[in-house]
Design a protein around this motif. Structure first.
Motif, PDB file in Angstrom:
ATOM      1  N   ALA A 106       9.711   6.527  -7.311  1.00 33.98           N
ATOM      2  CA  ALA A 106      11.026   6.030  -6.904  1.00 33.98           C
ATOM      3  C   ALA A 106      11.194   6.169  -5.400  1.00 33.98           C
ATOM      4  O   ALA A 106      10.561   6.999  -4.749  1.00 33.98           O
TER       5      ALA A 106
ATOM      6  N   ALA B 261       9.147  10.501  -9.222  1.00 34.17           N
ATOM      7  CA  ALA B 261      10.288  10.818 -10.071  1.00 34.17           C
ATOM      8  C   ALA B 261       9.857  11.207 -11.482  1.00 34.17           C
ATOM      9  O   ALA B 261      10.477  12.054 -12.131  1.00 34.17           O
TER      10      ALA B 261
ATOM     11  N   LEU C  66      18.227   9.945 -14.259  1.00 34.19           N
ATOM     12  CA  LEU C  66      16.827  10.358 -14.252  1.00 34.19           C
ATOM     13  C   LEU C  66      16.438  11.206 -15.461  1.00 34.19           C
ATOM     14  O   LEU C  66      15.554  10.856 -16.209  1.00 34.19           O
TER      15      LEU C  66
ATOM     16  N   THR D 299      13.968   7.158  -2.521  1.00 32.59           N
ATOM     17  CA  THR D 299      15.223   7.882  -2.383  1.00 32.59           C
ATOM     18  C   THR D 299      15.760   7.718  -0.969  1.00 32.59           C
ATOM     19  O   THR D 299      14.995   7.724  -0.003  1.00 32.59           O
TER      20      THR D 299
ATOM     21  N   ALA E 298      15.467   4.654 -14.897  1.00 28.36           N
ATOM     22  CA  ALA E 298      15.790   5.970 -14.360  1.00 28.36           C
ATOM     23  C   ALA E 298      17.175   6.448 -14.743  1.00 28.36           C
ATOM     24  O   ALA E 298      17.672   7.421 -14.177  1.00 28.36           O
TER      25      ALA E 298
ATOM     26  N   SER F 237       4.213   1.863  -7.934  1.00 26.44           N
ATOM     27  CA  SER F 237       5.404   2.149  -8.731  1.00 26.44           C
ATOM     28  C   SER F 237       5.167   3.227  -9.781  1.00 26.44           C
ATOM     29  O   SER F 237       6.111   3.685 -10.417  1.00 26.44           O
TER      30      SER F 237
ATOM     31  N   GLU G 215      17.112  -0.911 -10.501  1.00 25.47           N
ATOM     32  CA  GLU G 215      16.333  -0.852 -11.724  1.00 25.47           C
ATOM     33  C   GLU G 215      15.398  -2.047 -11.831  1.00 25.47           C
ATOM     34  O   GLU G 215      15.721  -3.152 -11.398  1.00 25.47           O
TER      35      GLU G 215
ATOM     36  N   MET H 131      10.452  -1.042  -7.717  1.00 25.55           N
ATOM     37  CA  MET H 131      10.616   0.399  -7.668  1.00 25.55           C
ATOM     38  C   MET H 131      12.086   0.780  -7.767  1.00 25.55           C
ATOM     39  O   MET H 131      12.953   0.144  -7.155  1.00 25.55           O
ATOM     40  N   VAL H 132      12.361   1.809  -8.548  1.00 27.41           N
ATOM     41  CA  VAL H 132      13.710   2.355  -8.669  1.00 27.41           C
ATOM     42  C   VAL H 132      14.103   3.015  -7.352  1.00 27.41           C
ATOM     43  O   VAL H 132      13.258   3.573  -6.649  1.00 27.41           O
ATOM     44  N   ALA H 133      15.392   2.954  -7.023  1.00 30.10           N
ATOM     45  CA  ALA H 133      15.883   3.637  -5.826  1.00 30.10           C
ATOM     46  C   ALA H 133      17.193   4.325  -6.137  1.00 30.10           C
ATOM     47  O   ALA H 133      18.013   3.816  -6.897  1.00 30.10           O
TER      48      ALA H 133
END
Length: 664
Positions: A423, A438, A148, A425, A127, A512, A67, A76-78
C-alpha cells in the motif's frame, strides 16, 4: 532497518492526487472536530451499502481509498497515517454506554461504549470493510468501517456477527468525505455473543431462543463444537467449546471428564488456528494424570498437542520435554517420535549454527516457502549504539565468512500468497508518501492477537510512534494491539526476503504485492555504507555472514541501501528510515560535490551497460580495452587522499567483469 524491495514511481499528477485526497481528509477532519453528528437519511444509506456490496461482489473498485480489484497489476491501495491514536485499554464494564445521537465529528469518545446492530450486508474491499449499523434504542443508522485489520482467520469481522460493542468510538470522515464510525484497532470492536445478542432483542422468538441457549448443557456445547469442527467452522467450534467450559466453571459439580474433553478439543482447534499460546495452555489443562489406559491415551494426545504448540512458538526445549512425556505414555506414536527428533535437531542448530542448507534449499517451493529451522543468535547481543539507539554487537571474535546470525522470521508474507498487499501511505507527520507492506502489518497484528506471549519482543522494536510500548495489555479476554505502532515498526524494520528462484513466484509478484518479512533480532542491526556483514535469505531463514573479521564487542552492521549513487542512497535512507548517514564513505562522497558525483554516475552507467552487453567469457579485445579505459576514468573521479581505505563502489561491477574477462 531495511526496506522491502519495492519501487513505485508516481507521476506528478498521481502524487498530487494521492496527496491532496488523503491530506485533504485530515484537514477537513480538523475543521469539523467536535461538531455534533448529523443523522443522515437511513434509506439512502441502506441503498448505498446494498449497491456498493453488489459492486464489490462483482470485483469493482471503489474509486478512492484508493481501492483496486484484487490482484490488479499496477494498482495500489492508499491511505493516510501519521495521526495515530491508542486503542481503548479499558474493560467494557468500565465504560459508560452512549447513543448514536451523542456522537461528535472527529472525536474519540473516551470512556464510552456504543452498542450497535448490523443492518446491511458488508462491503469488502482490499484494505477495508464497511456496513451500516443502527442503535438498539432507535432505527437511526450510521456507517461503520474497519480499516486494514478487517479479517480474523480469513473471516471478515463485520460478517462474523450482527451485534457489536464499539469501545471508545471514533467518529470521523472517510476518504469519500462520508461520516463514519472508524475502527483501526481490532480490540476496539467486540463481537457480542449469541446470548447477549438475542437477549438484547425484544422479539418474542428471540427471547425464547435466548432462553434455550441458556438451558444448553456443557455436553451439548461440546457436541455443537464437534459438529462445527467437522464442518471446518473453526471460530464457531472454538466459541462452542468455550461456552461449555464457562458453564462448567460456573456450575462446578465434579464433571472433570467433560472438562478435560473440552480443553483437549479446544486445544486441537487452537492448533489449526495457529493460536499456540492457548493451545498449549488448553492441552496441559486437559491432562488427567490417571493411570488407566484410556486416560493415558488421552494424556498422550494432550502432551503431543502441547509439544506441537511449543515447537511452533520456537520453545524447542519445552517441546522436547512434552514429546518425551508423550513417548513414555505411547511409545509407538510415530508423529510424536518424529517431532521429538526435530526438536532435538532445532536445539542443536540453536547451539552450534550447524544447518543443512542444501537440504533446506531443496525443500523450498511456492507451496512451502517457510523453513523448519531454529535461530542461532549466540554470536550477538543487543546493546546501546552511540547516537543510533540500540544495535547488535558481537559477543566474541567472528572470522570472515562465518555466520554472525541465523534467524527464522517472526512473520513473512510472500507475494504469491493471498495475504500479500502493498500500500501507499501519506504520512501527515512529515508530508511524505511511502510504500509499505500492508499485508505484513495485518499478518503481524493477527499473530500477536493469537499469541500474546510474542507481543513484548515485537513491540519493543523501534518505531516513530511508541504507542502502548512493549507491555502486554489484555482486556475483555483479548490482547490489546496498537495497529499504528505495528505499522511504524514494520515501516522501519521490515525486509524484502529476496527471490525464491521460482518462476511461479516471479509471475505472481509485482509492486502491489511484494514479499516482506520481519526478523526481530536482525531488526536491531544498524546501517553502514561500509558494513561488516551481509545477509541472504533461504526461504524465511535469514543468514548473516561476516564480510571481514569482527572483533568481540564490535557493532554488527549491514547496508540498508547498497546503491553506489550517493544522492539516491542518501534520499532513500532519509525517506525510508529517517536518518542521514555520516559514515566515512558518505562524508567523502558528500565532499566530492554534485558535479563530480554526476560525472562518476554517468561513467558507472556506461560501464554497467558494457557489462550487460558483453559476457565476460569470450569478450572481445575491444570491449576489454573499453572496460580498462572506463575503470581509469572512474578512478580519476576519486580523490586518493580522501578515499584512502574506502571502497570505490562505482568500480564494483566493471572490475569484477574485467577480472573474469581476462582470467586466462
Amino acid at each position: 532497518m531495511t526496506s522491502v524491495n519495492t519501487t513505485v514511481f508516481l507521476t506528478p499528477e498521481e502524487d498530487a492526487h494521492v496527496r491532496n485526497t488523503l491530506k485533504g481528509r485530515l484537514q477537513k477532519c480538523q475543521k469539523l472536530a467536535g461538531q455534533p453528528r448529523e443523522p443522515g437519511d437511513p434509506i439512502a444509506r441502506l441503498q448505498q451499502v446494498t449497491g456498493a456490496s453488489l459492486m464489490a461482489d462483482m470485483n469493482f473498485a471503489a474509486e478512492l481509498g484508493l481501492e483496486a480489484p484484487k490482484r490488479q497489476r499496477d494498482a495500489m491501495v492508499a491511505f493516510a497515517v501519521g495521526h495515530p491514536y491508542p486503542p481503548c485499554i479499558a474493560s467494557i464494564e468500565d465504560l459508560q454506554p452512549m447513543e448514536l445521537s451523542e456522537l461528535r465529528m472527529d472525536t474519540h469518545h473516551r470512556g464510552r461504549v456504543l452498542t450497535v446492530r448490523r443492518k446491511a450486508p458488508v462491503v469488502q474491499l482490499q484494505a477495508s470493510s464497511w456496513t451500516v449499523v443502527h442503535a438498539r434504542s432507535s432505527e437511526e443508522t450510521e456507517r461503520l468501517e474497519i480499516l486494514l485489520h478487517k479479517l480474523t482467520h480469513g473471516q471478515d469481522i463485520l460478517e462474523s456477527g450482527s451485534m457489536f460493542k464499539i469501545k471508545e468510538p471514533y467518529f470521523t470522515l472517510n476518504e469519500q468525505d462520508e461520516p463514519t464510525l472508524r475502527i483501526d484497532h481490532p480490540s476496539d470492536l467486540v463481537l457480542c455473543s449469541n446470548g447477549e445478542e438475542l437477549g438484547d432483542s425484544k422479539d418474542g422468538d428471540s427471547a425464547t431462543a435466548s432462553t434455550d441457549l441458556a438451558r444448553k448443557t456443557a455436553k451439548e456445547w461440546k457436541e455443537e463444537g464437534n459438529a462445527a469442527l467437522k464442518q471446518q467452522d473453526l471460530p464457531l467450534a472454538h466459541a462452542n467449546y468455550t461456552q461449555g467450559l464457562q458453564l462448567l466453571t460456573k456450575n462446578d459439580t465434579g464433571k472433570e471428564e467433560l472438562t478435560y474433553d473440552l480443553f483437549r478439543n479446544r486445544a486441537h482447534v487452537n492448533l489449526i488456528l495457529n493460536r499456540f499460546d492457548e493451545a498449549k495452555t488448553d492441552a496441559l489443562a486437559s491432562l488427567t494424570g490417571l493411570e488407566d489406559q484410556k486416560a493415558k491415551d488421552l494424556d498422550s494426545k494432550a502432551y503431543f498437542r502441547a509439544g506441537y504448540a511449543a515447537y511452533n512458538l520456537g520453545e524447542f526445549q519445552e517441546a522436547k520435554g512434552f514429546f518425551e512425556d508423550q513417548q513414555r505414555l505411547m511409545p509407538d506414536h510415530k508423529d510424536a517420535a518424529a517431532y521429538l527428533r526435530r526438536a532435538e535437531l532445532r536445539l542443536k542448530e540453536q547451539a552450534t549454527a550447524v544447518y543443512n542448507f542444501k537440504k533446506i534449499k531443496a525443500g523450498l517451493s511456492p507451496g512451502r516457502p517457510r523453513v523448519d529451522a531454529a535461530s542461532f543468535a549466540r554470536n550477538v547481543k543487543i546493546g546501546e549504539s552511540t547516537g543510533r539507539g540500540r544495535g547488535l554487537f558481537a559477543t566474541h571474535d567472528i572470522g570472515s565468512g562465518e555466520i554472525v546470525l541465523c534467524e527464522k522470521a517472526f512473520c513473512v508474507v510472500w507475494g504469491h500468497e493471498k495475504e500479500a498487499l502493498t500500500a501507499m501511505t501519506y504520512d501527515g507527520r512529515d508530508d511524505k508518501i511511502r510504500v509499505i507492506p500492508a499485508g505484513l502489518c495485518r499478518a503481524i497484528v493477527q499473530k500477536l492477537l493469537d499469541n500474546p506471549s510474542q507481543v513484548e519482543k515485537v513491540m519493543d522494536l523501534y518505531g516513530d510512534y511508541r504507542g502502548l510500548g512493549k507491555q502486554l495489555i489484555v482486556r475483555d479476554s483479548s490482547p490489546v494491539i496498537d495497529t499504528f505502532q505495528v505499522h511504524d515498526i514494520v515501516s522501519r524494520n521490515a525486509f524484502g526476503p529476496g527471490p525464491m528462484h521460482s518462476s511461479r513466484r516471479e509471475a505472481e509478484e509485482d509492486e502491489s504485492n511484494a514479499s516482506a518479512g520481519l526478523w526481530v533480532m536482525a531488526a536491531y542491526i544498524n546501517h553502514s555504507c561500509i558494513p561488516n556483514a551481509e545477509k541472504e535469505c533461504v526461504g524465511d531463514l535469514m543468514i548473516l555472514r561476516a564480510t571481514r573479521r569482527i572483533r568481540a564487542g564490535e557493532e554488527i552492521t549491514h547496508s540498508y541501501d547498497a546503491s553506489s549513487d550517493y544522492d539516491a542512497r542518501s534520499a532513500a535512507l532519509m525517506n525510508t528510515w529517517g536518518f542521514t548517514c555520516d559514515c566515512a564513505l558518505c562524508v567523502a562522497e558528500k565532499a566530492d560535490g554534485p558535479g563530480l558525483r554526476k560525472k562518476r554516475l554517468q561513467l558507472e552507467s556506461e560501464a554497467n551497460a558494457l557489462v550487460e552487453r558483453n559476457a565476460p567469457v569470450g569478450a572481445k579485445m575491444l570491449a576489454v580495452a573499453k572496460g580498462r579505459r572506463l575503470i581509469r576514468s572512474i578512478n580519476e573521479t576519486y580523490n586518493d587522499e580522501r578515499y584512502k581505505g574506502l571502497p570505490r563502489t562505482a568500480l564494483d561491477r566493471i572490475q569484477k567483469w574485467l577480472a573474469e574477462a581476462t582470467a586466462r
